[in-house]
Design a protein around this motif. Structure first.
Motif, PDB file in Angstrom:
ATOM      1  N   THR A   9      16.785   5.023   6.745  1.00  0.00           N
ATOM      2  CA  THR A   9      15.927   5.534   5.673  1.00  0.00           C
ATOM      3  C   THR A   9      16.709   5.669   4.382  1.00  0.00           C
ATOM      4  O   THR A   9      16.222   5.324   3.306  1.00  0.00           O
ATOM      5  N   ARG A  20       9.193  -1.601  -0.229  1.00  0.00           N
ATOM      6  CA  ARG A  20       8.026  -2.487  -0.348  1.00  0.00           C
ATOM      7  C   ARG A  20       8.385  -3.804  -1.036  1.00  0.00           C
ATOM      8  O   ARG A  20       7.790  -4.846  -0.771  1.00  0.00           O
ATOM      9  N   CYS A 344      10.178   7.232 -10.385  1.00  0.00           N
ATOM     10  CA  CYS A 344      10.529   6.801  -9.033  1.00  0.00           C
ATOM     11  C   CYS A 344      10.264   5.300  -8.905  1.00  0.00           C
ATOM     12  O   CYS A 344       9.845   4.639  -9.855  1.00  0.00           O
ATOM     13  N   SER A 347       4.684   2.205  -6.663  1.00  0.00           N
ATOM     14  CA  SER A 347       4.009   1.467  -5.591  1.00  0.00           C
ATOM     15  C   SER A 347       4.575   0.068  -5.387  1.00  0.00           C
ATOM     16  O   SER A 347       4.402  -0.520  -4.322  1.00  0.00           O
ATOM     17  N   CYS A 350       7.715   1.420  -3.115  1.00  0.00           N
ATOM     18  CA  CYS A 350       7.646   2.507  -2.142  1.00  0.00           C
ATOM     19  C   CYS A 350       6.231   2.637  -1.599  1.00  0.00           C
ATOM     20  O   CYS A 350       5.265   2.722  -2.371  1.00  0.00           O
ATOM     21  N   ALA A 351       6.119   2.708  -0.281  1.00  0.00           N
ATOM     22  CA  ALA A 351       4.804   2.797   0.357  1.00  0.00           C
ATOM     23  C   ALA A 351       4.135   4.141   0.129  1.00  0.00           C
ATOM     24  O   ALA A 351       2.909   4.259   0.249  1.00  0.00           O
ATOM     25  N   SER A 352       4.904   5.182  -0.220  1.00  0.00           N
ATOM     26  CA  SER A 352       4.316   6.504  -0.435  1.00  0.00           C
ATOM     27  C   SER A 352       3.653   6.635  -1.798  1.00  0.00           C
ATOM     28  O   SER A 352       2.811   7.513  -2.008  1.00  0.00           O
ATOM     29  N   ALA A 353       4.049   5.801  -2.752  1.00  0.00           N
ATOM     30  CA  ALA A 353       3.565   5.940  -4.132  1.00  0.00           C
ATOM     31  C   ALA A 353       2.152   5.385  -4.270  1.00  0.00           C
ATOM     32  O   ALA A 353       1.801   4.371  -3.667  1.00  0.00           O
ATOM     33  N   THR A 354       1.358   6.056  -5.096  1.00  0.00           N
ATOM     34  CA  THR A 354      -0.008   5.607  -5.355  1.00  0.00           C
ATOM     35  C   THR A 354      -0.139   4.876  -6.686  1.00  0.00           C
ATOM     36  O   THR A 354      -1.192   4.302  -6.964  1.00  0.00           O
ATOM     37  N   CYS A 385       4.028  10.032  -6.263  1.00  0.00           N
ATOM     38  CA  CYS A 385       3.397  10.947  -5.315  1.00  0.00           C
ATOM     39  C   CYS A 385       3.997  12.335  -5.522  1.00  0.00           C
ATOM     40  O   CYS A 385       4.818  12.527  -6.421  1.00  0.00           O
ATOM     41  N   LYS A 387       6.166  13.902  -3.784  1.00  0.00           N
ATOM     42  CA  LYS A 387       7.526  14.096  -3.278  1.00  0.00           C
ATOM     43  C   LYS A 387       8.532  14.291  -4.404  1.00  0.00           C
ATOM     44  O   LYS A 387       9.584  14.892  -4.201  1.00  0.00           O
ATOM     45  N   CYS A 389      10.751  12.287  -5.915  1.00  0.00           N
ATOM     46  CA  CYS A 389      12.080  11.826  -5.514  1.00  0.00           C
ATOM     47  C   CYS A 389      13.026  11.627  -6.698  1.00  0.00           C
ATOM     48  O   CYS A 389      14.235  11.806  -6.568  1.00  0.00           O
TER      49      CYS A 389
END
Length: 481
Positions: A9, A20, A344, A347, A350-354, A385, A387, A389
Protein backbone atom coordinates in the motif's frame (compact mmCIF):
# COMPACT_ATOMS: atom_id res chain seq x y z
CA UNK A 1 12.34 -5.52 -7.66
CA UNK A 2 9.45 -3.29 -8.66
CA UNK A 3 7.51 -6.50 -9.24
CA UNK A 4 4.04 -5.78 -10.57
CA UNK A 5 2.22 -8.23 -8.28
CA UNK A 6 1.63 -8.22 -4.53
CA UNK A 7 2.46 -4.54 -4.33
CA UNK A 8 2.42 -2.77 -0.94
CA UNK A 9 0.00 0.00 0.00
CA UNK A 10 2.82 2.40 0.92
CA UNK A 11 5.31 2.58 -1.93
CA UNK A 12 9.06 2.76 -1.68
CA UNK A 13 11.59 2.79 -4.48
CA UNK A 14 12.27 -0.94 -4.73
CA UNK A 15 8.60 -1.93 -4.47
CA UNK A 16 6.03 0.47 -5.86
CA UNK A 17 2.30 0.41 -5.26
CA UNK A 18 -0.51 0.12 -7.74
CA UNK A 19 -2.39 3.33 -8.49
CA UNK A 20 -5.18 4.00 -10.96
CA UNK A 21 -2.70 5.51 -13.44
CA UNK A 22 -0.11 2.71 -13.11
CA UNK A 23 2.70 1.81 -10.75
CA UNK A 24 3.74 4.47 -8.24
CA UNK A 25 7.28 4.54 -6.82
CA UNK A 26 8.63 6.85 -4.12
CA UNK A 27 12.27 7.83 -3.68
CA UNK A 28 13.41 8.85 -0.18
CA UNK A 29 15.65 11.92 -0.19
CA UNK A 30 16.87 12.32 3.44
CA UNK A 31 16.52 15.99 4.34
CA UNK A 32 15.48 16.70 0.74
CA UNK A 33 19.00 17.52 -0.51
CA UNK A 34 20.21 16.46 -3.99
CA UNK A 35 23.45 17.04 -5.87
CA UNK A 36 23.81 17.55 -9.62
CA UNK A 37 24.76 13.97 -10.48
CA UNK A 38 21.77 12.66 -8.54
CA UNK A 39 19.46 15.04 -10.41
CA UNK A 40 20.76 13.91 -13.79
CA UNK A 41 20.35 10.25 -12.85
CA UNK A 42 16.78 10.78 -11.62
CA UNK A 43 15.86 12.60 -14.85
CA UNK A 44 17.28 9.72 -16.91
CA UNK A 45 15.37 7.20 -14.77
CA UNK A 46 12.07 9.02 -15.31
CA UNK A 47 12.62 9.26 -19.07
CA UNK A 48 13.53 5.59 -19.38
CA UNK A 49 10.90 4.00 -17.16
CA UNK A 50 8.04 6.50 -16.88
CA UNK A 51 6.40 9.39 -18.71
CA UNK A 52 8.94 12.20 -18.32
CA UNK A 53 7.78 13.90 -15.13
CA UNK A 54 7.96 13.41 -11.40
CA UNK A 55 6.51 15.02 -8.29
CA UNK A 56 7.89 16.44 -5.04
CA UNK A 57 5.75 15.22 -2.12
CA UNK A 58 4.79 16.82 1.18
CA UNK A 59 7.68 14.99 2.88
CA UNK A 60 10.24 16.17 0.29
CA UNK A 61 10.30 12.75 -1.36
CA UNK A 62 10.32 12.29 -5.10
CA UNK A 63 7.35 10.41 -6.50
CA UNK A 64 7.44 8.71 -9.89
CA UNK A 65 4.08 7.76 -11.38
CA UNK A 66 3.04 5.60 -14.32
CA UNK A 67 6.06 3.27 -14.25
CA UNK A 68 5.64 0.92 -17.18
CA UNK A 69 8.40 -1.68 -16.76
CA UNK A 70 10.69 -3.25 -14.18
CA UNK A 71 13.88 -1.35 -13.40
CA UNK A 72 17.07 -3.09 -14.52
CA UNK A 73 19.50 -4.45 -11.85
CA UNK A 74 22.28 -2.19 -13.15
CA UNK A 75 20.07 0.84 -12.55
CA UNK A 76 19.39 -0.23 -8.95
CA UNK A 77 23.13 -0.53 -8.37
CA UNK A 78 23.73 2.96 -9.79
CA UNK A 79 20.99 4.43 -7.58
CA UNK A 80 22.50 2.80 -4.49
CA UNK A 81 26.01 4.00 -5.33
CA UNK A 82 24.68 7.56 -5.67
CA UNK A 83 22.78 7.39 -2.38
CA UNK A 84 19.37 7.51 -4.11
CA UNK A 85 18.32 4.02 -3.03
CA UNK A 86 18.57 2.40 0.38
CA UNK A 87 21.48 0.09 1.00
CA UNK A 88 18.94 -2.28 2.58
CA UNK A 89 15.72 -2.99 0.70
CA UNK A 90 13.87 -3.83 3.94
CA UNK A 91 13.88 -0.29 5.33
CA UNK A 92 13.34 1.52 2.04
CA UNK A 93 9.55 2.07 2.43
CA UNK A 94 9.89 3.95 5.76
CA UNK A 95 8.88 7.57 5.38
CA UNK A 96 11.46 10.17 4.54
CA UNK A 97 12.96 12.08 7.47
CA UNK A 98 11.95 15.71 7.33
CA UNK A 99 14.17 18.75 7.88
CA UNK A 100 14.01 22.41 6.98
CA UNK A 101 15.07 22.97 3.36
CA UNK A 102 17.22 25.86 4.63
CA UNK A 103 19.20 23.78 7.15
CA UNK A 104 22.76 25.11 7.27
CA UNK A 105 21.98 28.31 5.37
CA UNK A 106 19.13 29.86 7.38
CA UNK A 107 20.04 33.13 9.09
CA UNK A 108 17.74 32.37 12.03
CA UNK A 109 18.79 28.76 12.69
CA UNK A 110 20.15 27.68 16.05
CA UNK A 111 22.09 24.76 14.59
CA UNK A 112 22.58 22.81 11.37
CA UNK A 113 20.49 19.62 11.45
CA UNK A 114 22.02 18.06 8.33
CA UNK A 115 24.55 15.94 10.31
CA UNK A 116 21.67 14.58 12.43
CA UNK A 117 19.68 13.68 9.32
CA UNK A 118 22.71 11.83 7.90
CA UNK A 119 23.38 10.05 11.21
CA UNK A 120 19.77 8.88 11.58
CA UNK A 121 19.62 7.71 7.96
CA UNK A 122 22.80 5.70 8.56
CA UNK A 123 21.20 4.14 11.65
CA UNK A 124 18.16 3.08 9.60
CA UNK A 125 20.36 1.66 6.86
CA UNK A 126 22.32 -0.52 9.30
CA UNK A 127 19.37 -1.89 11.30
CA UNK A 128 17.20 -4.10 9.06
CA UNK A 129 15.03 -5.08 12.06
CA UNK A 130 13.44 -1.63 11.73
CA UNK A 131 11.55 -2.96 8.72
CA UNK A 132 8.96 -3.95 11.35
CA UNK A 133 8.06 -0.27 11.69
CA UNK A 134 4.96 1.11 10.02
CA UNK A 135 5.94 2.57 6.65
CA UNK A 136 4.27 5.79 7.84
CA UNK A 137 6.69 6.18 10.78
CA UNK A 138 8.04 9.72 10.50
CA UNK A 139 10.80 11.76 12.14
CA UNK A 140 11.53 15.46 11.74
CA UNK A 141 14.49 17.68 12.69
CA UNK A 142 13.93 21.41 13.20
CA UNK A 143 17.02 23.56 13.83
CA UNK A 144 15.15 26.75 14.70
CA UNK A 145 15.12 27.99 11.10
CA UNK A 146 12.84 30.74 9.81
CA UNK A 147 11.69 28.17 7.24
CA UNK A 148 10.50 25.88 10.00
CA UNK A 149 8.95 22.39 9.84
CA UNK A 150 7.93 22.51 13.51
CA UNK A 151 4.20 22.74 12.72
CA UNK A 152 4.23 19.90 10.17
CA UNK A 153 3.05 16.45 11.19
CA UNK A 154 5.64 13.93 12.41
CA UNK A 155 5.44 11.00 14.82
CA UNK A 156 8.65 12.23 16.45
CA UNK A 157 10.05 15.75 16.15
CA UNK A 158 13.30 17.11 17.56
CA UNK A 159 13.11 20.91 17.69
CA UNK A 160 16.13 23.01 18.66
CA UNK A 161 15.81 25.69 21.32
CA UNK A 162 18.19 27.78 23.38
CA UNK A 163 18.50 26.87 27.06
CA UNK A 164 17.53 30.03 28.96
CA UNK A 165 19.87 29.14 31.84
CA UNK A 166 23.20 28.69 30.04
CA UNK A 167 22.40 29.54 26.36
CA UNK A 168 23.23 25.96 25.34
CA UNK A 169 21.36 24.67 22.27
CA UNK A 170 19.24 21.65 23.18
CA UNK A 171 16.38 19.75 21.54
CA UNK A 172 12.82 19.44 22.68
CA UNK A 173 11.23 16.08 21.91
CA UNK A 174 7.70 16.02 20.53
CA UNK A 175 5.69 12.77 20.37
CA UNK A 176 2.71 13.16 18.03
CA UNK A 177 2.74 16.87 18.85
CA UNK A 178 3.04 16.48 22.64
CA UNK A 179 6.27 17.67 24.26
CA UNK A 180 7.83 17.05 27.64
CA UNK A 181 11.48 16.03 27.19
CA UNK A 182 14.70 18.03 26.75
CA UNK A 183 17.62 16.30 24.98
CA UNK A 184 21.23 17.34 24.51
CA UNK A 185 22.59 17.34 20.97
CA UNK A 186 24.93 14.43 21.69
CA UNK A 187 21.99 12.31 22.90
CA UNK A 188 19.74 12.67 19.86
CA UNK A 189 20.55 9.49 17.93
CA UNK A 190 20.64 7.37 21.10
CA UNK A 191 17.21 8.64 22.14
CA UNK A 192 15.75 8.16 18.66
CA UNK A 193 17.13 4.63 18.57
CA UNK A 194 15.62 3.80 21.98
CA UNK A 195 12.26 5.33 21.00
CA UNK A 196 12.24 3.37 17.76
CA UNK A 197 13.30 0.06 19.28
CA UNK A 198 10.61 0.26 21.96
CA UNK A 199 8.08 0.95 19.22
CA UNK A 200 9.34 -2.05 17.19
CA UNK A 201 8.91 -4.35 20.20
CA UNK A 202 5.38 -3.02 20.63
CA UNK A 203 4.48 -3.77 16.99
CA UNK A 204 5.69 -7.36 17.36
CA UNK A 205 3.27 -8.02 20.20
CA UNK A 206 0.23 -6.28 18.75
CA UNK A 207 -1.82 -7.67 15.87
CA UNK A 208 -2.27 -5.56 12.80
CA UNK A 209 -4.92 -2.85 12.85
CA UNK A 210 -7.17 -2.92 9.77
CA UNK A 211 -4.51 -5.08 8.12
CA UNK A 212 -1.72 -2.53 8.74
CA UNK A 213 1.14 -2.29 11.19
CA UNK A 214 0.22 -0.24 14.28
CA UNK A 215 1.23 3.41 14.17
CA UNK A 216 3.09 5.22 16.94
CA UNK A 217 -0.16 6.95 17.86
CA UNK A 218 -1.64 3.52 18.66
CA UNK A 219 1.24 2.87 21.06
CA UNK A 220 0.72 6.25 22.74
CA UNK A 221 -3.02 5.67 23.05
CA UNK A 222 -2.39 2.19 24.50
CA UNK A 223 0.53 2.89 26.85
CA UNK A 224 0.40 6.64 27.36
CA UNK A 225 3.40 8.90 26.72
CA UNK A 226 4.88 8.56 30.20
CA UNK A 227 4.86 4.74 30.19
CA UNK A 228 6.41 4.80 26.72
CA UNK A 229 9.20 7.09 27.93
CA UNK A 230 9.82 4.89 30.98
CA UNK A 231 10.23 1.90 28.65
CA UNK A 232 12.62 3.91 26.49
CA UNK A 233 14.73 4.89 29.50
CA UNK A 234 15.46 1.23 30.24
CA UNK A 235 17.64 1.18 27.10
CA UNK A 236 19.47 4.45 27.75
CA UNK A 237 22.57 5.06 29.91
CA UNK A 238 21.08 8.35 31.10
CA UNK A 239 17.74 9.63 32.40
CA UNK A 240 15.45 11.70 30.21
CA UNK A 241 15.04 15.26 31.41
CA UNK A 242 11.38 16.26 31.83
CA UNK A 243 10.16 19.79 31.24
CA UNK A 244 6.78 21.24 32.13
CA UNK A 245 7.30 24.41 30.07
CA UNK A 246 4.91 24.58 27.13
CA UNK A 247 6.14 26.22 23.95
CA UNK A 248 3.79 28.31 21.85
CA UNK A 249 3.43 27.41 18.19
CA UNK A 250 5.55 29.48 15.86
CA UNK A 251 3.81 31.41 13.11
CA UNK A 252 5.08 30.15 9.75
CA UNK A 253 4.66 32.45 6.77
CA UNK A 254 2.78 30.66 3.95
CA UNK A 255 5.27 29.81 1.20
CA UNK A 256 7.89 31.83 3.08
CA UNK A 257 10.68 29.86 1.44
CA UNK A 258 9.75 31.10 -2.05
CA UNK A 259 11.61 34.02 -3.60
CA UNK A 260 15.11 35.37 -2.91
CA UNK A 261 16.45 35.28 0.67
CA UNK A 262 19.88 36.15 2.11
CA UNK A 263 21.81 33.25 3.64
CA UNK A 264 23.76 33.18 6.89
CA UNK A 265 26.84 32.99 4.65
CA UNK A 266 27.83 36.53 3.63
CA UNK A 267 27.24 37.56 -0.01
CA UNK A 268 25.16 34.46 -0.79
CA UNK A 269 21.40 33.95 -1.18
CA UNK A 270 19.00 31.11 -1.85
CA UNK A 271 15.94 31.12 -4.09
CA UNK A 272 12.74 29.17 -3.50
CA UNK A 273 11.15 28.03 -6.78
CA UNK A 274 7.44 27.24 -7.10
CA UNK A 275 6.44 23.87 -8.59
CA UNK A 276 2.69 23.83 -9.25
CA UNK A 277 1.38 20.74 -7.38
CA UNK A 278 4.99 19.66 -6.99
CA UNK A 279 5.20 18.61 -10.64
CA UNK A 280 8.56 18.74 -12.40
CA UNK A 281 9.45 17.61 -15.91
CA UNK A 282 12.66 15.63 -16.35
CA UNK A 283 14.07 18.30 -18.67
CA UNK A 284 13.29 20.97 -16.04
CA UNK A 285 15.15 18.93 -13.42
CA UNK A 286 18.18 18.66 -15.72
CA UNK A 287 18.12 22.37 -16.47
CA UNK A 288 17.81 23.29 -12.78
CA UNK A 289 20.73 21.00 -11.97
CA UNK A 290 22.82 22.62 -14.68
CA UNK A 291 21.86 26.06 -13.38
CA UNK A 292 22.87 25.08 -9.84
CA UNK A 293 26.18 23.70 -11.08
CA UNK A 294 27.04 26.75 -13.19
CA UNK A 295 25.77 29.58 -10.98
CA UNK A 296 25.63 28.15 -7.43
CA UNK A 297 27.03 25.24 -5.39
CA UNK A 298 25.38 22.43 -7.35
CA UNK A 299 22.73 21.68 -4.72
CA UNK A 300 18.95 21.40 -5.04
CA UNK A 301 16.81 21.18 -1.90
CA UNK A 302 13.30 19.70 -2.02
CA UNK A 303 10.78 21.10 0.46
CA UNK A 304 7.73 19.68 2.31
CA UNK A 305 5.70 22.38 0.56
CA UNK A 306 6.26 20.61 -2.76
CA UNK A 307 8.65 23.14 -4.23
CA UNK A 308 12.45 23.42 -4.26
CA UNK A 309 15.33 25.67 -3.26
CA UNK A 310 18.64 26.43 -4.97
CA UNK A 311 21.16 27.52 -2.36
CA UNK A 312 24.55 29.25 -2.27
CA UNK A 313 23.94 31.71 -5.10
CA UNK A 314 26.50 34.55 -5.18
CA UNK A 315 24.52 37.76 -4.91
CA UNK A 316 26.12 38.94 -8.14
CA UNK A 317 24.42 36.03 -9.98
CA UNK A 318 20.85 36.50 -8.70
CA UNK A 319 19.53 38.31 -11.79
CA UNK A 320 20.94 35.63 -14.11
CA UNK A 321 19.50 32.83 -11.94
CA UNK A 322 16.02 34.38 -11.99
CA UNK A 323 16.21 34.78 -15.78
CA UNK A 324 17.24 31.15 -16.31
CA UNK A 325 14.46 29.94 -14.00
CA UNK A 326 11.95 31.88 -16.11
CA UNK A 327 13.47 30.36 -19.28
CA UNK A 328 12.90 26.89 -17.77
CA UNK A 329 9.20 27.78 -17.37
CA UNK A 330 9.18 28.23 -13.59
CA UNK A 331 9.02 31.18 -11.17
CA UNK A 332 9.71 32.09 -7.56
CA UNK A 333 6.67 34.23 -6.67
CA UNK A 334 4.72 33.38 -3.49
CA UNK A 335 1.69 35.39 -4.60
CA UNK A 336 0.74 33.49 -7.73
CA UNK A 337 -2.10 31.03 -7.27
CA UNK A 338 -0.14 28.15 -8.77
CA UNK A 339 2.43 28.61 -5.96
CA UNK A 340 -0.23 27.99 -3.34
CA UNK A 341 -1.92 24.79 -4.53
CA UNK A 342 -1.97 21.44 -2.74
CA UNK A 343 -3.78 18.47 -4.28
CA UNK A 344 -3.96 14.73 -3.80
CA UNK A 345 -3.56 12.36 -6.74
CA UNK A 346 -7.26 12.67 -7.57
CA UNK A 347 -9.42 10.27 -9.56
CA UNK A 348 -6.80 9.90 -12.31
CA UNK A 349 -4.44 8.22 -9.84
CA UNK A 350 -6.50 7.07 -6.83
CA UNK A 351 -9.58 4.86 -6.64
CA UNK A 352 -10.81 6.63 -3.48
CA UNK A 353 -11.02 10.07 -5.12
CA UNK A 354 -14.27 11.32 -6.62
CA UNK A 355 -12.79 14.27 -8.52
CA UNK A 356 -9.81 14.88 -10.79
CA UNK A 357 -8.15 17.21 -8.28
CA UNK A 358 -4.90 17.77 -10.15
CA UNK A 359 -6.45 18.99 -13.41
CA UNK A 360 -9.17 20.97 -11.60
CA UNK A 361 -6.60 22.77 -9.42
CA UNK A 362 -4.34 23.72 -12.33
CA UNK A 363 -7.26 24.79 -14.53
CA UNK A 364 -8.61 26.99 -11.71
CA UNK A 365 -5.21 28.62 -11.18
CA UNK A 366 -4.82 29.34 -14.91
CA UNK A 367 -8.35 30.76 -15.14
CA UNK A 368 -8.06 33.04 -12.11
CA UNK A 369 -4.56 34.25 -13.05
CA UNK A 370 -6.19 36.05 -15.99
CA UNK A 371 -8.85 37.70 -13.81
CA UNK A 372 -7.21 38.93 -10.61
CA UNK A 373 -3.90 39.63 -8.93
CA UNK A 374 -3.13 38.10 -5.52
CA UNK A 375 -1.52 40.43 -2.99
CA UNK A 376 -0.73 37.82 -0.31
CA UNK A 377 0.09 34.14 -0.47
CA UNK A 378 -3.10 32.05 -0.28
CA UNK A 379 -3.06 28.29 0.24
CA UNK A 380 -5.73 26.23 -1.52
CA UNK A 381 -6.12 22.48 -0.97
CA UNK A 382 -7.97 20.09 -3.32
CA UNK A 383 -8.85 16.74 -1.77
CA UNK A 384 -10.55 14.05 -3.84
CA UNK A 385 -12.20 12.55 -0.76
CA UNK A 386 -12.40 13.11 2.99
CA UNK A 387 -9.14 11.25 3.72
CA UNK A 388 -7.18 14.46 3.08
CA UNK A 389 -3.98 12.61 2.17
CA UNK A 390 -2.17 15.64 0.74
CA UNK A 391 -2.79 18.14 3.55
CA UNK A 392 -3.33 17.19 7.20
CA UNK A 393 -4.23 20.56 8.71
CA UNK A 394 -6.88 23.11 7.71
CA UNK A 395 -5.50 25.93 5.56
CA UNK A 396 -7.01 29.00 3.85
CA UNK A 397 -9.38 27.18 1.47
CA UNK A 398 -10.08 23.44 1.17
CA UNK A 399 -12.17 21.81 -1.54
CA UNK A 400 -13.36 18.26 -0.83
CA UNK A 401 -14.50 16.21 -3.81
CA UNK A 402 -18.07 14.91 -3.96
CA UNK A 403 -20.53 13.50 -6.47
CA UNK A 404 -23.57 15.71 -7.13
CA UNK A 405 -26.86 14.34 -8.37
CA UNK A 406 -28.42 16.48 -11.11
CA UNK A 407 -31.55 14.97 -12.60
CA UNK A 408 -30.67 11.56 -13.96
CA UNK A 409 -26.90 12.05 -13.93
CA UNK A 410 -24.12 12.35 -11.38
CA UNK A 411 -21.45 15.00 -11.85
CA UNK A 412 -18.28 15.92 -10.01
CA UNK A 413 -18.20 18.78 -7.54
CA UNK A 414 -16.78 20.08 -4.28
CA UNK A 415 -17.75 21.14 -0.80
CA UNK A 416 -15.77 24.32 -0.08
CA UNK A 417 -14.32 25.05 3.37
CA UNK A 418 -12.28 27.98 4.71
CA UNK A 419 -10.21 28.87 7.77
CA UNK A 420 -8.86 26.73 10.61
CA UNK A 421 -11.65 26.83 13.18
CA UNK A 422 -13.05 23.35 12.65
CA UNK A 423 -11.18 20.13 11.94
CA UNK A 424 -10.39 18.58 9.58
CA UNK A 425 -11.04 21.16 6.82
CA UNK A 426 -12.16 24.41 8.45
CA UNK A 427 -15.74 25.72 8.31
CA UNK A 428 -17.93 24.80 5.37
CA UNK A 429 -18.77 27.87 3.29
CA UNK A 430 -20.37 26.34 0.20
CA UNK A 431 -21.86 22.84 -0.16
CA UNK A 432 -22.24 21.06 -3.51
CA UNK A 433 -20.46 23.39 -5.90
CA UNK A 434 -20.04 21.85 -9.35
CA UNK A 435 -16.67 21.81 -11.08
CA UNK A 436 -17.98 24.36 -13.58
CA UNK A 437 -19.10 26.71 -10.77
CA UNK A 438 -15.99 26.21 -8.63
CA UNK A 439 -13.58 28.79 -10.20
CA UNK A 440 -16.20 31.55 -9.83
CA UNK A 441 -16.77 30.60 -6.19
CA UNK A 442 -13.05 30.81 -5.42
CA UNK A 443 -12.71 34.06 -7.38
CA UNK A 444 -15.51 35.64 -5.35
CA UNK A 445 -13.90 34.53 -2.08
CA UNK A 446 -10.54 36.00 -3.08
CA UNK A 447 -12.00 39.31 -4.23
CA UNK A 448 -14.02 39.83 -1.06
CA UNK A 449 -11.05 38.87 1.10
CA UNK A 450 -8.74 41.34 -0.65
CA UNK A 451 -11.31 44.13 -0.30
CA UNK A 452 -12.21 43.62 3.38
CA UNK A 453 -9.22 42.01 5.12
CA UNK A 454 -7.04 43.57 7.77
CA UNK A 455 -3.55 44.56 6.49
CA UNK A 456 -1.67 41.50 7.81
CA UNK A 457 -4.57 39.06 7.83
CA UNK A 458 -4.50 35.75 5.95
CA UNK A 459 -7.61 34.52 4.18
CA UNK A 460 -8.03 31.81 6.79
CA UNK A 461 -7.85 34.34 9.62
CA UNK A 462 -10.28 36.63 7.80
CA UNK A 463 -12.82 33.81 7.47
CA UNK A 464 -12.34 32.62 11.06
CA UNK A 465 -13.36 35.97 12.53
CA UNK A 466 -16.57 36.25 10.49
CA UNK A 467 -19.96 34.63 11.02
CA UNK A 468 -20.78 31.92 8.48
CA UNK A 469 -23.94 33.64 7.27
CA UNK A 470 -22.00 36.86 6.68
CA UNK A 471 -19.34 35.00 4.68
CA UNK A 472 -21.97 33.23 2.60
CA UNK A 473 -23.68 36.55 1.91
CA UNK A 474 -20.42 38.18 0.81
CA UNK A 475 -19.29 35.17 -1.23
CA UNK A 476 -22.65 34.64 -2.94
CA UNK A 477 -21.91 33.37 -6.44
CA UNK A 478 -24.77 35.36 -7.98
CA UNK A 479 -23.69 38.66 -6.47
CA UNK A 480 -22.43 41.16 -9.01
CA UNK A 481 -19.31 43.22 -8.47
Amino acid sequence: MLALTDLPTCPGLFYGSRARDGILSRMRIPGGILNVQQCWTIANLVDRYSTGWLQVTNRANLQIRELHSEIAPSTWQELQELGLASRRVEVDPIRNMMASPTAGIDRQQLLDTRPLVAAWDDYLQTHPELSELSAKFSIGFDGGEAVSIRNLRNDILLAAERNSTNSEIVFRLYLNGDTRIIIEQSQCISVLAALTNAYVEYTKKLPRIDGKKPRLRHLLADWGAESYLEEVEKNLPFALRRSSIELSERAIAPNGNLGIHPQRQSDFSYIGIALPLGRLESKQLRNLANLAQNLASGTLRLTPWQNLVISDIPNSQIFEVKQQIADIGLHSSATRLDSCLVACAGSSGCASATTDTQSHALAMARDLAQKLTIERSINIHFSGCEKSCAQHQPIDITLVGIQIRQGNETIAGYNIFAGKKDLPFGRQIFPTVTVVEMPAAIERMLRVYQQLREPSESLGEFCDRQAIDKLQQWFNLNKSE
